[in-house]
Scaffold this motif. Sequence first.
Motif, mmCIF file in Angstrom:
data_model
loop_
_atom_site.group_PDB
_atom_site.id
_atom_site.type_symbol
_atom_site.label_atom_id
_atom_site.label_comp_id
_atom_site.label_asym_id
_atom_site.label_seq_id
_atom_site.Cartn_x
_atom_site.Cartn_y
_atom_site.Cartn_z
ATOM 1 N N VAL A 4 0.840 -1.189 0.000
ATOM 2 C CA VAL A 4 0.000 0.000 0.000
ATOM 3 C C VAL A 4 0.882 1.249 0.000
ATOM 4 O O VAL A 4 1.874 1.331 0.722
ATOM 5 N N GLY A 9 -5.179 7.124 -3.537
ATOM 6 C CA GLY A 9 -6.506 7.040 -2.951
ATOM 7 C C GLY A 9 -7.578 7.590 -3.859
ATOM 8 O O GLY A 9 -7.313 7.966 -5.002
ATOM 9 N N ASN A 18 -18.986 7.499 -4.863
ATOM 10 C CA ASN A 18 -18.774 6.802 -3.592
ATOM 11 C C ASN A 18 -19.205 5.343 -3.635
ATOM 12 O O ASN A 18 -18.647 4.499 -2.932
ATOM 13 N N ILE A 22 -14.508 0.803 -2.328
ATOM 14 C CA ILE A 22 -14.642 0.188 -1.016
ATOM 15 C C ILE A 22 -13.842 1.028 -0.030
ATOM 16 O O ILE A 22 -12.654 1.303 -0.261
ATOM 17 N N GLY A 23 -14.458 1.442 1.033
ATOM 18 C CA GLY A 23 -13.846 2.409 1.939
ATOM 19 C C GLY A 23 -12.484 2.013 2.466
ATOM 20 O O GLY A 23 -11.600 2.856 2.610
ATOM 21 N N HIS A 24 -12.288 0.734 2.768
ATOM 22 C CA HIS A 24 -11.011 0.322 3.350
ATOM 23 C C HIS A 24 -10.037 -0.236 2.312
ATOM 24 O O HIS A 24 -8.903 -0.583 2.659
ATOM 25 N N ALA A 25 -10.455 -0.316 1.032
ATOM 26 C CA ALA A 25 -9.563 -0.821 -0.007
ATOM 27 C C ALA A 25 -8.509 0.236 -0.337
ATOM 28 O O ALA A 25 -8.801 1.432 -0.356
ATOM 29 N N ARG A 26 -7.305 -0.204 -0.612
ATOM 30 C CA ARG A 26 -6.204 0.702 -0.890
ATOM 31 C C ARG A 26 -5.493 0.315 -2.180
ATOM 32 O O ARG A 26 -5.488 -0.855 -2.570
ATOM 33 N N ASN A 302 -15.797 -1.622 -6.099
ATOM 34 C CA ASN A 302 -17.159 -2.123 -5.921
ATOM 35 C C ASN A 302 -17.911 -2.086 -7.253
ATOM 36 O O ASN A 302 -19.100 -1.761 -7.288
#
Length: 307
Positions: A4, A9, A18, A22-26, A302
């Motif tokens: 990462v 980002g 949005n 995916i919020g936590h995907a990097r 997503n």
Amino acid sequence: MFGVLEGTGFETIELEFNACFIGHARVERLWTGARWSEGPAWFPAGRYLIWSDIPNNRIMRWDETDGSVSEFRRPSNNSNGNTVDGQGRLVSCEHLARRVTRTEHDGEITVIAEAVAGKRLNSPNDVVVKSDGSIWFTDPAYGIMMDYEGDRAESEIGACHVYRWDPETLRVTAVATDFVKPNGLAFSADEKSLFVSDTGGTHQEGGPAHIRKLTLMPDGKGVSGGEVFAECSNGFFDGFRLDRDGRIWSSAADGVHCLNPEGRLIGKIHIPEIVGNLCFGGAKLNRLFIAATSSLYAVYLNVNGLK
């Protein structure tokens, strides 16, 4: 070196973006060491990705099973764009040889296109295969404009066009002749539209930096129209792909730009290198692989890409 990266980002420009990430995907950097990365293509049966390192005259291979990277082909004739046809064969654009080739299952290489009306192609750049087996490719002059990605030479055709190879007649015909530097291309899911980027602004003051949308003729062998679909706000749209909901994910100078089906920029994936091309891969086609200058990046989304 790998893993990462800070400074990468997602940037939301319109709220609809949005739902795409995916919020936590990097963003991960899978490998680095190229001079100019281009033309990624996913091979689902082998669970591997290949991409071109044009100036180094090689095609690279990343293996999903263990993360290893190796040379798939060297020399590669300064290959650029790659894709996979309906039978799982590699189709490549070769700058140095000024041709489009297909790698057969036994490893033999078949020349698909190298000349039109007795004149050599410029330097085929990017390629896509339609469901009827026809092969469509762009032919700007980048590979013959310098010795860095091919051999410097004069254009025999004298222009840069979009072409179609017919799988029955084996003939190559120009389907669009009003581009300055046609570059990336992709079909819509229903194959009623063909999107083509024009990067003519790289060598022409005030030249195009956009994606155009062309309409397929009823017989599926030609196109009409060609209105500008979207203008690039940072650098140039080079290679791009569509997801199943009709969004375009395109390379740009600051990373990946996501355009909604109406052509509006709704978000970005920031990458710390200029992006040349990208493709969807993985078992669910929900992983975006990004070929950017010296490195290969990837991020889970997503959304699901087209095959």
